[in-house]
Write an enzyme that holds these catalytic residues in place. Sequence first.
Site, PDB file in Angstrom:
ATOM      1  N   GLU A   1     -56.114   6.014 -42.991  1.00  0.00           N
ATOM      2  CA  GLU A   1     -57.403   6.578 -42.593  1.00  0.00           C
ATOM      3  C   GLU A   1     -58.549   5.601 -42.837  1.00  0.00           C
ATOM      4  O   GLU A   1     -59.461   5.475 -42.009  1.00  0.00           O
ATOM      5  CB  GLU A   1     -57.659   7.895 -43.342  1.00  0.00           C
ATOM      6  CG  GLU A   1     -56.773   9.050 -42.894  1.00  0.00           C
ATOM      7  CD  GLU A   1     -56.956   9.408 -41.433  1.00  0.00           C
ATOM      8  OE1 GLU A   1     -58.047   9.168 -40.880  1.00  0.00           O
ATOM      9  OE2 GLU A   1     -56.005   9.924 -40.825  1.00  0.00           O
TER      10      GLU A   1
ATOM     11  N   GLY B   1     -62.609  -6.712 -40.878  1.00  0.00           N
ATOM     12  CA  GLY B   1     -64.050  -6.551 -41.050  1.00  0.00           C
ATOM     13  C   GLY B   1     -64.408  -5.378 -41.943  1.00  0.00           C
ATOM     14  O   GLY B   1     -63.542  -4.701 -42.496  1.00  0.00           O
ATOM     15  N   TYR B   2     -65.714  -5.156 -42.086  1.00  0.00           N
ATOM     16  CA  TYR B   2     -66.215  -4.067 -42.939  1.00  0.00           C
ATOM     17  C   TYR B   2     -65.492  -4.091 -44.287  1.00  0.00           C
ATOM     18  O   TYR B   2     -64.818  -3.147 -44.698  1.00  0.00           O
ATOM     19  CB  TYR B   2     -66.026  -2.705 -42.260  1.00  0.00           C
ATOM     20  CG  TYR B   2     -66.683  -2.619 -40.907  1.00  0.00           C
ATOM     21  CD1 TYR B   2     -68.032  -2.322 -40.778  1.00  0.00           C
ATOM     22  CD2 TYR B   2     -65.941  -2.849 -39.740  1.00  0.00           C
ATOM     23  CE1 TYR B   2     -68.645  -2.251 -39.529  1.00  0.00           C
ATOM     24  CE2 TYR B   2     -66.552  -2.796 -38.487  1.00  0.00           C
ATOM     25  CZ  TYR B   2     -67.896  -2.498 -38.393  1.00  0.00           C
ATOM     26  OH  TYR B   2     -68.489  -2.442 -37.169  1.00  0.00           O
TER      27      TYR B   2
ATOM     28  N   TYR C   1     -64.998  13.280 -43.800  1.00  0.00           N
ATOM     29  CA  TYR C   1     -63.884  13.213 -42.846  1.00  0.00           C
ATOM     30  C   TYR C   1     -62.583  12.781 -43.522  1.00  0.00           C
ATOM     31  O   TYR C   1     -61.534  13.414 -43.353  1.00  0.00           O
ATOM     32  CB  TYR C   1     -64.214  12.242 -41.706  1.00  0.00           C
ATOM     33  CG  TYR C   1     -62.983  11.835 -40.930  1.00  0.00           C
ATOM     34  CD1 TYR C   1     -62.418  12.701 -40.002  1.00  0.00           C
ATOM     35  CD2 TYR C   1     -62.352  10.618 -41.172  1.00  0.00           C
ATOM     36  CE1 TYR C   1     -61.261  12.360 -39.321  1.00  0.00           C
ATOM     37  CE2 TYR C   1     -61.198  10.265 -40.495  1.00  0.00           C
ATOM     38  CZ  TYR C   1     -60.659  11.136 -39.572  1.00  0.00           C
ATOM     39  OH  TYR C   1     -59.506  10.802 -38.926  1.00  0.00           O
TER      40      TYR C   1
ATOM     41  N   ASP D   1     -64.369  13.962 -37.037  1.00  0.00           N
ATOM     42  CA  ASP D   1     -64.902  12.654 -36.663  1.00  0.00           C
ATOM     43  C   ASP D   1     -65.310  12.680 -35.195  1.00  0.00           C
ATOM     44  O   ASP D   1     -65.371  13.749 -34.573  1.00  0.00           O
ATOM     45  CB  ASP D   1     -63.883  11.546 -36.952  1.00  0.00           C
ATOM     46  CG  ASP D   1     -62.668  11.614 -36.028  1.00  0.00           C
ATOM     47  OD1 ASP D   1     -62.509  12.629 -35.301  1.00  0.00           O
ATOM     48  OD2 ASP D   1     -61.874  10.654 -36.014  1.00  0.00           O
TER      49      ASP D   1
ATOM     50  N   CYS E   1     -58.250  13.438 -24.249  1.00  0.00           N
ATOM     51  CA  CYS E   1     -59.668  13.801 -24.172  1.00  0.00           C
ATOM     52  C   CYS E   1     -60.505  12.600 -24.602  1.00  0.00           C
ATOM     53  O   CYS E   1     -61.270  12.639 -25.568  1.00  0.00           O
ATOM     54  CB  CYS E   1     -59.946  15.020 -25.054  1.00  0.00           C
ATOM     55  SG  CYS E   1     -61.511  15.838 -24.678  1.00  0.00           S
TER      56      CYS E   1
ATOM     57  N   CYS F   1     -57.720  15.012 -17.825  1.00  0.00           N
ATOM     58  CA  CYS F   1     -57.579  16.476 -17.828  1.00  0.00           C
ATOM     59  C   CYS F   1     -56.221  16.944 -17.293  1.00  0.00           C
ATOM     60  O   CYS F   1     -55.702  17.988 -17.721  1.00  0.00           O
ATOM     61  CB  CYS F   1     -58.705  17.110 -17.018  1.00  0.00           C
ATOM     62  SG  CYS F   1     -60.345  16.832 -17.718  1.00  0.00           S
TER      63      CYS F   1
END
Length: 352
Positions: free
Chosen positions: A40, A84-85, A123, A141, A197, A204
């Site tokens: 996650e 990253g991050y 989340y 999320d 989605c 759809c």
Amino acid sequence: MNYQDNIAAMVAPLCLWYQKNQRILPWRENRDPYRVWVSEIMLQQTRVEAALPYYQRFLEALPTVYDLAKAPEERLLKLWEGLGYYSRVRNMQKAAQIVVEQYGGQFPKDAAALEKLPGIGDYTAGAIASIAFGLPVPAVDGNVLRVIARLCNDDADIMLSGTKKRVKEALSAVYRLAEADAGDLTQAIMELGALVCVPGVPRCEACPLQRLCQAKAMGTEKTLPIRIVSKEKKTVKRTVFLLCCGDKVALVKRPAKGILAGMWEFPAAEGHLSRKQAEAVLRAQGIEGRLQSFVESRHVFTHLIWEMKSYLIFASEKNDAFSWFSLQELGGEIALPSAMKPFFRALTENQK
């Protein structure tokens, strides 16, 4: 059918679809909370396809929360290099240390307690609680907000905290009453948002909820969800110094707080400096040497853009103000942020 009833009606067909169509992913092999948590955190700001090799490598190197808690920082950053991050992995280690020291190596089976751990927000706490422990707690999320906005033909701005709160409250009520496995329900909504989605034009024709979808009935499926982003990215110009002495290249560590906190980078100055300006900056730091224009690069962060030009400098001697590494070390155990990688590659090519 009201908002909550519409969400409740999706549970059975959605979970049935998920059981038949779910992707085979390594973090779904079992519901070990450590594996769920790593996935996650890694999937924040990272696509599944891009995260897969990193996840496998990370789990091979650090298979338990104990291994993560005691891993040397440089090794940790190297395992994360390219994702990253980097604050994500630093917070992961802080959380791992708390889990080991305060919980005996066992993740708390409570969403509120999970959310108190560094780097775990609403989340992620919901994802771990429902997937790993089967607790009736949703994980909301962007994917989930998009699915619910279309399902209920909701034109509220999903960037607003009030919209997220309303969706979470409705989902929480459904989770408490649903007979479905909470972990399956969480992953089913995520999977639908990732595969069917999708943003823009949804698929759809492949959706198990097309008969329930209010947006499909009203013809608004392509315009929902409403997502208003008003803040423009700030552009910062920088000049990067690729300072070489013999077979070594100079690096500096960024400040402990802020963007790319504590990461190694090539020395740099604010602004796009002319050759004379660059020479003056280097001279002030005791650096004399041949200087030539080198590559340019642009790196986009979440709220910031770096536009970078660079100079290649061949110094006659090393300066103690910098740390010096070989290109082999930069490609090996030293973790460089993605913003610096174009310069590393250019240096490598230049030495061939």
